[in-house]
Write a protein that holds these residues in place. Sequence first.
Motif, short mmCIF file in Angstrom:
data_model
loop_
_atom_site.label_atom_id
_atom_site.label_comp_id
_atom_site.label_asym_id
_atom_site.label_seq_id
_atom_site.Cartn_x
_atom_site.Cartn_y
_atom_site.Cartn_z
N ARG A 113 -9.22 4.04 3.19
CA ARG A 113 -9.54 4.84 4.52
C ARG A 113 -9.13 3.95 6.12
O ARG A 113 -9.95 3.02 6.07
CB ARG A 113 -10.43 5.65 4.64
CG ARG A 113 -10.55 6.65 5.76
CD ARG A 113 -11.90 7.54 4.68
NE ARG A 113 -11.80 8.75 3.58
CZ ARG A 113 -13.21 8.90 3.38
NH1 ARG A 113 -13.39 9.68 3.92
NH2 ARG A 113 -12.89 9.61 1.78
N SER A 173 -3.22 11.99 5.03
CA SER A 173 -2.91 11.49 6.30
C SER A 173 -2.00 12.17 7.40
O SER A 173 -1.68 12.71 7.12
CB SER A 173 -2.03 10.03 6.12
OG SER A 173 -2.27 9.19 5.13
N ILE A 176 -11.93 -0.64 2.48
CA ILE A 176 -11.39 -0.73 1.58
C ILE A 176 -12.43 -0.48 0.43
O ILE A 176 -13.99 -1.51 0.19
CB ILE A 176 -10.84 -1.80 1.43
CG1 ILE A 176 -10.12 -1.92 2.61
CG2 ILE A 176 -10.27 -2.33 0.14
CD1 ILE A 176 -8.61 -3.03 2.84
N SER A 177 -12.13 0.27 -0.27
CA SER A 177 -13.01 0.46 -2.08
C SER A 177 -12.31 0.68 -2.93
O SER A 177 -11.58 0.92 -3.65
CB SER A 177 -13.92 1.89 -1.96
OG SER A 177 -14.57 1.96 -2.89
N TRP A 210 0.68 -1.53 0.16
CA TRP A 210 -0.08 -0.59 0.16
C TRP A 210 0.88 1.13 0.10
O TRP A 210 1.66 1.55 0.98
CB TRP A 210 -1.02 -0.53 1.20
CG TRP A 210 -2.07 -0.94 1.16
CD1 TRP A 210 -2.01 -2.46 1.76
CD2 TRP A 210 -3.21 -1.16 0.60
NE1 TRP A 210 -2.66 -2.95 1.49
CE2 TRP A 210 -3.90 -2.40 1.11
CE3 TRP A 210 -4.07 -0.15 0.00
CZ2 TRP A 210 -5.23 -2.82 1.41
CZ3 TRP A 210 -5.42 0.06 0.16
CH2 TRP A 210 -5.78 -1.80 -0.09
N ASP A 261 -0.68 8.36 1.51
CA ASP A 261 -1.44 9.47 0.80
C ASP A 261 -0.90 10.61 1.64
O ASP A 261 -1.57 10.67 2.95
CB ASP A 261 -2.60 9.94 -0.10
CG ASP A 261 -2.59 10.96 -0.40
OD1 ASP A 261 -1.56 11.78 -0.66
OD2 ASP A 261 -3.33 11.28 -0.43
N ARG A 284 -5.32 7.65 4.16
CA ARG A 284 -5.26 7.21 3.22
C ARG A 284 -3.96 6.17 2.17
O ARG A 284 -3.54 7.68 1.98
CB ARG A 284 -6.43 8.48 1.96
CG ARG A 284 -7.24 8.92 2.64
CD ARG A 284 -8.16 9.81 1.68
NE ARG A 284 -9.15 9.89 2.27
CZ ARG A 284 -10.05 11.41 1.13
NH1 ARG A 284 -9.54 11.14 0.15
NH2 ARG A 284 -11.34 12.17 1.54
N ASP A 298 -9.33 -0.40 -4.78
CA ASP A 298 -7.87 -0.11 -4.60
C ASP A 298 -7.57 1.17 -3.65
O ASP A 298 -6.74 1.67 -3.49
CB ASP A 298 -6.55 -0.03 -5.47
CG ASP A 298 -6.08 -1.69 -6.47
OD1 ASP A 298 -6.78 -2.23 -5.32
OD2 ASP A 298 -6.30 -1.86 -7.37
N GLU A 299 -8.56 1.57 -2.78
CA GLU A 299 -8.12 2.85 -2.26
C GLU A 299 -9.03 2.59 -1.02
O GLU A 299 -9.84 1.41 -0.34
CB GLU A 299 -9.26 3.80 -2.67
CG GLU A 299 -8.86 3.80 -3.94
CD GLU A 299 -7.47 4.76 -4.42
OE1 GLU A 299 -7.38 5.01 -2.99
OE2 GLU A 299 -6.54 4.88 -5.45
N THR A 308 -3.53 4.21 -1.94
CA THR A 308 -3.84 3.16 -2.56
C THR A 308 -3.09 1.67 -2.69
O THR A 308 -1.31 1.62 -2.52
CB THR A 308 -3.35 4.52 -3.35
OG1 THR A 308 -4.09 4.79 -3.28
CG2 THR A 308 -3.84 3.76 -5.07
N ARG A 309 -3.35 0.76 -2.68
CA ARG A 309 -3.20 -0.35 -3.08
C ARG A 309 -2.04 -0.39 -4.22
O ARG A 309 -3.31 -0.09 -5.34
CB ARG A 309 -4.02 -1.90 -3.84
CG ARG A 309 -3.43 -3.02 -2.90
CD ARG A 309 -4.43 -3.98 -3.45
NE ARG A 309 -6.07 -3.81 -3.25
CZ ARG A 309 -7.13 -4.56 -1.95
NH1 ARG A 309 -6.22 -5.54 -1.03
NH2 ARG A 309 -7.52 -3.90 -1.87
N THR A 310 -0.74 -0.61 -3.85
CA THR A 310 0.00 -1.03 -5.50
C THR A 310 0.49 -2.87 -5.57
O THR A 310 0.62 -2.39 -7.34
CB THR A 310 1.65 -1.19 -4.62
OG1 THR A 310 1.79 -1.60 -4.00
CG2 THR A 310 1.69 0.71 -4.57
#
Length: 397
Positions: free
Chosen positions: A356, A243, A350-351, A236, A239, A392, A353-354, A394-396
Motif C-alpha cells: 500500500r 488506486s 509491504i505485507s 508489481w 490494483d 495498492r 506480496d501486498e 500485488t507483487r508478481t
Amino acid sequence: MSAEASSSRYTAVAIALHWAMAALLLFMIWLGWNMEENEARFQLHKSIGITVLFLALARLAWRFTNPPPPLPEAMPKLEKTASHAVHIAFYALMIGIPLGGWLLVSVSPFQVATVLYGIVSWPHLPFTEGLISEDLYEIVEFFHSKGAWVIIGLLALHVAGAAKHEFGAEDGVLKRMLPGLFGRPNPPTLPARGFMFAFGGSAALFAVIAVASLLSAGPASSGPAPSGTGLVGANWKVDYNASQIRFSGLYEGNGFDGTFGAWVADVAFYPEALETSAVKVVVDAGSASTGKKLYDDSLKGREWFNIAEYPEATVELGGFSEAAGGYSATATLTLKGKPVSVPLNFTLDISGDEARLEGLVKFSRKALDLGQGSDPGGKWISDEVTVTISGRATRTR
C-alpha cells in the motif's frame, strides 16, 4: 387594406418572443457591466448570449413566415421608414452582438471554456484557432461592448415611438403587442404558421453545434489507459480499483480537487535494490475530472493540458532512496512535451506480496506551462498544485 388587417395584433408567439428577448437583452447588458472577475456571471452572460442568438434566428424565421401587421395608415411615411430601420437594426444587433461575443471568447488569449448553463459544452468558432491574439481580442471587445449602448439607444427610440403613436391621434401600435392596455378591447390576432420551420430549424442548428463540440472532445475516459508503459522489469501489478491520482489547489481562495480517471502504471520496485527500481505512469490527460463541467472542459483546452496535441502525460520515478518514515524519489512529469522534475516523498507498507502506497508531490503551474496566458501570476488560481498518489499493488515476482 381592411381596418381589421391594420389593427390586427401580433401572433402570440411573436409577442412572447418580443418581451422575452427584451428582458434577456436588458439583463445581458446589466450582466456585461457587472461580471468583472465573477466566473458565474461571466458564464451566465455567455449562456444567455447564445440563447439570444438562437432565439433571434427563430424570431427572424417566424417573422418571415408570419409578417407583422401593417403600421397604421395615418402614420407619416418618414416615421414608417424609421420604424422599419429600427427593427432591422434590432435584428442585426440581436444576431451580431452574440456572434461578436462568441468571436470574442474564441480569439481571447485566455481561452476560457464555455459551458451553457453549466450543462452543455459550447465550442469556440472553428476558424479562429490561428487568430488568437491580444490585439484582435481588444478590437472585437471594443465593438462588442459598444453594441450595448447602441441597443439602449434603439430601445429608447422604439419605446418613444410606440408611446407617441399609442397616445397620439393615429391608431396606436402598442396595443397590438401588449393587449388590454388603457381599457381598449383586444384586437384580433393574426393566424400563426411555420412553427417547425422557425423553432425546429433554430433548435436543429443548436443541436448540430453542441453535438459537434461533444464529438470533437472525444469519448470520456473511465478506466485504465489501454496500452502499457513499456517499462522493463516490472514486478508489481497495480490494483486500479483501489488506486487513485488526485490533484488539488486553490481557486479564488477556495480549495478545488480532482482525479485522473484513466492511467496505467508499470512498477519495478525492489526494496533491497533501490538503485534498480523504476516506475513509469502514463496518464490520459483528458480524463481529469473535478466534478464541475466548466473546469473539466477548461483543463482539456490549449491553455491547460491541450489534449488535442498532447493526449497523454507521463510520470517517471527514479533515484529512489530511503527517507524518514518511508522513501523518496525524483518524479519527472512530462506534460505538453516538457519534462519537469520534483522530489516525491512516499510511504510504502509491504505485507507479504501486498503493498500500500501513499505519496505527495507539488508542482508549479508556471513550470508546467499551465494557465500562463490567463493567470500567470496566480491571481485566481494558486501556482502550486498538489498531486497525491494512493494505491495498492500485488507483487508478481
